[in-house]
Scaffold this active site. Sequence first.
Site, PDB file in Angstrom:
ATOM      1  N   ASP A 279       0.836  -1.204   0.000  1.00 33.68           N
ATOM      2  CA  ASP A 279       0.000   0.000   0.000  1.00 33.68           C
ATOM      3  C   ASP A 279       0.872   1.255   0.000  1.00 33.68           C
ATOM      4  O   ASP A 279       2.034   1.211   0.398  1.00 33.68           O
ATOM      5  CB  ASP A 279      -0.894   0.025   1.245  1.00 33.68           C
ATOM      6  CG  ASP A 279      -1.882  -1.130   1.259  1.00 33.68           C
ATOM      7  OD1 ASP A 279      -2.160  -1.680   0.173  1.00 33.68           O
ATOM      8  OD2 ASP A 279      -2.355  -1.468   2.356  1.00 33.68           O
TER       9      ASP A 279
HETATM   10  N1  URA Z   1      -1.278  -5.957   3.788  1.00 36.28           N
HETATM   11  C1  URA Z   1      -1.761  -4.704   3.814  1.00 36.28           C
HETATM   12  O1  URA Z   1      -2.782  -4.454   4.384  1.00 36.28           O
HETATM   13  N2  URA Z   1      -1.074  -3.748   3.174  1.00 36.28           N
HETATM   14  C2  URA Z   1       0.096  -3.974   2.547  1.00 36.28           C
HETATM   15  O2  URA Z   1       0.702  -3.050   1.995  1.00 36.28           O
HETATM   16  C3  URA Z   1       0.600  -5.278   2.544  1.00 36.28           C
HETATM   17  C4  URA Z   1      -0.117  -6.259   3.157  1.00 36.28           C
END
Ligand code: URA
Length: 244
Positions: free
Chosen positions: A103
């Site tokens: 993310d």
């Molecule tokens: N899980 C999440 O919620 N975000 C990420 O970036 C990676 C795994």
Amino acid sequence: MRLDKFLADTGWGSRKEVKKLLKQGVITVNDLVKKDGKTQVDENSDRVAYAGEILHYQKYFYYMLHKPQGVISATEDKYDETVLDLLSDEDFREDLFPVGRLDKDTEGLLVLTNDGQLAHRLLSPKKHVDKEYFARISGVVTEEDIQMFKEGFALKNGETVKSSQLFIDSIDDSEKLSEIRLVIQEGKFHQVKRMFEAVDKKVVYLKRLRMGALYLDEALALGEYRPLTENELILLETRVCLKR
Ligand code: URA
């Protein structure tokens, strides 16, 4: 293979750019200037050189990036900086892409490559490649959470997640904050955040530490990257990790 393919694969630009380069008469094969991209070369035995400097054939490139927050795991974007924007002009290639997504607000280990087959092998749910995260959680993580994560459970939207390993690093009872590590083998959208939402807690900081048996090199500052070594490439595809 064709000389223009050799040069394009090795990072000298698109076919069009390579054609221009060849026209300049700066490329030699076994000390003879070659201007025709169709010239056949053997990447293992012929000496291809640019202005006298020998070029080593390389088709696939692999980098370990310490992804910072605020950068998106895509190859291009209208508004945001992407992980490819972090590469220097020398290392940038149009065919590079991130293996899986973190993310925008997640930090940590991200592999960049142009090897589509490796990416497929690592991301295939059948391969069960570990992904280990460190997270700071708003809420007190409990033994029940550990048990529930171990068994697998349904997220708030009904989607199920498989067994995962949750470790509590520290709990701050007064601030109601927990620091944990979580090892998952899947890669569902926002998976870690949604897993904690399902137990009524919130991820406030998330960092990926490991993929397979490959750990993020902590010597890399946020936003820095370096090529993977051959040994690290093997670790990346090693499912079992003995270090903990
Ligand atoms: N899980 C999440 O919620 N975000 C990420 O970036 C990676 C795994």
